[in-house]
Write a protein that holds these residues in place. Structure first.
Motif, short mmCIF file in Angstrom:
data_model
loop_
_atom_site.label_atom_id
_atom_site.label_comp_id
_atom_site.label_asym_id
_atom_site.label_seq_id
_atom_site.Cartn_x
_atom_site.Cartn_y
_atom_site.Cartn_z
N GLY A 45 26.94 38.26 -78.71
CA GLY A 45 26.56 38.67 -80.06
C GLY A 45 25.37 39.64 -80.10
O GLY A 45 24.87 39.97 -81.17
N LYS A 48 26.55 44.58 -77.84
CA LYS A 48 27.04 45.47 -76.76
C LYS A 48 28.37 46.14 -77.13
O LYS A 48 28.53 47.35 -76.99
CB LYS A 48 27.21 44.67 -75.45
CG LYS A 48 25.94 43.91 -75.03
CD LYS A 48 26.15 43.11 -73.77
CE LYS A 48 27.16 41.99 -73.86
NZ LYS A 48 26.78 40.88 -74.77
N THR A 49 29.32 45.32 -77.61
CA THR A 49 30.63 45.89 -77.95
C THR A 49 30.50 46.85 -79.13
O THR A 49 31.15 47.91 -79.15
CB THR A 49 31.63 44.76 -78.29
OG1 THR A 49 31.62 43.84 -77.20
CG2 THR A 49 33.02 45.27 -78.53
N THR A 50 29.65 46.49 -80.07
CA THR A 50 29.44 47.37 -81.23
C THR A 50 28.92 48.73 -80.76
O THR A 50 29.38 49.79 -81.21
CB THR A 50 28.44 46.73 -82.22
OG1 THR A 50 28.94 45.44 -82.58
CG2 THR A 50 28.25 47.57 -83.45
P1 ATP Z 1 29.89 39.47 -76.59
O1 ATP Z 1 29.09 39.49 -75.34
O2 ATP Z 1 30.14 38.07 -77.08
O3 ATP Z 1 31.12 40.32 -76.54
P2 ATP Z 1 28.41 41.55 -77.99
O4 ATP Z 1 27.04 41.73 -77.40
O5 ATP Z 1 29.44 42.50 -77.58
O6 ATP Z 1 28.91 40.05 -77.76
P3 ATP Z 1 29.09 42.35 -80.68
O7 ATP Z 1 30.51 41.96 -80.54
O8 ATP Z 1 28.75 43.79 -80.68
O9 ATP Z 1 28.21 41.59 -79.57
O10 ATP Z 1 28.56 41.67 -82.01
C1 ATP Z 1 27.24 41.88 -82.56
C2 ATP Z 1 27.16 41.16 -83.91
O11 ATP Z 1 27.96 41.84 -84.86
C3 ATP Z 1 27.66 39.72 -83.88
O12 ATP Z 1 26.85 38.96 -84.76
C4 ATP Z 1 29.08 39.84 -84.39
O13 ATP Z 1 29.49 38.64 -85.02
C5 ATP Z 1 28.97 40.99 -85.38
N1 ATP Z 1 30.19 41.79 -85.50
C6 ATP Z 1 30.74 42.54 -84.52
N2 ATP Z 1 31.84 43.19 -84.96
C7 ATP Z 1 31.98 42.82 -86.26
C8 ATP Z 1 32.93 43.16 -87.30
N3 ATP Z 1 33.93 44.00 -87.07
N4 ATP Z 1 32.75 42.58 -88.52
C9 ATP Z 1 31.71 41.74 -88.76
N5 ATP Z 1 30.79 41.40 -87.84
C10 ATP Z 1 30.92 41.92 -86.62
#
Ligand code: ATP
Length: 260
Positions: A45, A48-50
């Motif tokens: 969360g 990173k993916t964002t």
């Molecule tokens: P992981 O290691 O679990 O993949 P991450 O570091 O990639 O996590 P993200 O997926 O980028 O994290 O999410 C960052 C935050 O944004 C989280 O709180 C997630 O719930 C929220 N989030 C991500 N994509 C969306 C979306 N499309 N709509 C609403 N909230 C989102």
């Protein structure tokens, strides 16, 4: 012209992404030099993916900008990103499972092909020449990624680690200068992760690639990266060499959930 090592290939300037009430990225900035391997880490969360989705232009940040080779990404349409020189792989394999390894790899060259619908249908000479060029390039990628023995097999026949190499080969067909890898070690066994580390170094060296990888496998990130960027709750908490980031109190706190 060779890349100017004093100019970053990728520059993220103060990007913020909000989903409703959630701030997934909060004013994040960093730069990656040409030819570097940069690791992007952070707990679940962290954003990173964002961030990856912003780099491949699936998301547009509400604030800030992203610069690739001195050009703002926002000035290019999403479908132009691969042609611009940014390639990516996905967390879950995005391959055509019933198609052969070679055909999957060939598909990766599609974004660079110039033939239109009609000239493709008529198989005009320039289309045939281009197909020949793509086939040669696919063969080179198949060799580079050690896939020669399985080139004619359908992807569904392959062990997961080998299928991941097919995805790499396909991403490299677009001749990217920046390759975004989303959890390349996910699902790999110990030995395969070692192989992946060597492979990343090899493609960085041989293709002069810049690589940004999101990865939970700390051992891999710390051993393969020249630079590590750590995120937590959407904010950048550390950015430096693997040793600097590993020892950073905020990184220790984010991972262990205790005061460093
Ligand atoms: P992981 O290691 O679990 O993949 P991450 O570091 O990639 O996590 P993200 O997926 O980028 O994290 O999410 C960052 C935050 O944004 C989280 O709180 C997630 O719930 C929220 N989030 C991500 N994509 C969306 C979306 N499309 N709509 C609403 N909230 C989102």
């Amino acid at each position: 012209m060779p890349p100017d090592p004093s100019q970053p290939l990728l520059e993220v300037r103060g990007i913020t992404v909000r989903f409703g009430g959630i701030t997934a990225l909060d004013n994040v900035s960093f730069a990656v030099a040409p030819g570097a391997i940069a690791g992007l880490i952070g707990p679940n969360g962290a954003g990173k993916t964002t961030l990856f989705n912003c780099l491949s232009r699936l998301y547009v940040p509400s604030e800030g900008s992203i610069w690739f080779d001195g050009v703002p990404l926002q000035s290019h349409a999403a479908h132009r990103i691969a042609a611009l020189g940014i390639g990516r792989t996905f967390q879950n394999l995005a391959l055509f499972r019933t198609m052969s390894v070679r055909d999957n790899v060939m598909l990766g060259g599609h974004c660079r092909s110039s033939g239109g619908f009609l000239s493709n249908a008529l198989r005009l000479p320039h289309v045939r020449r281009e197909e020949g060029r793509l086939a040669e390039q696919a063969q080179a990628m198949i060799e580079l990624l050690d896939l020669r023995e399985v080139a004619h097999r359908p992807v569904s026949d392959l062990p997961f680690g080998t299928a991941k190499r097919v995805e790499f080969a396909r991403a490299l067909m677009s001749q990217p200068r920046l390759l975004l890898l989303d959890e390349p070690a996910g699902g790999l066994n110990h030995e395969e992760v070692d192989g992946l580390r060597e492979l990343l170094r090899r493609i960085q060296r041989e293709l002069r690639l810049t690589i940004l990888l999101v990865e939970h496998h700390m051992n891999l990130v710390m051993r393969v990266s020249d630079q590590v960027i750590a995120l937590d709750f959407g904010r950048k908490i550390a950015d430096g060499t693997p040793a600097q980031v590993q020892a950073h109190p905020d990184v220790v706190r984010a991972y262990l959930g205790v005061e460093a």
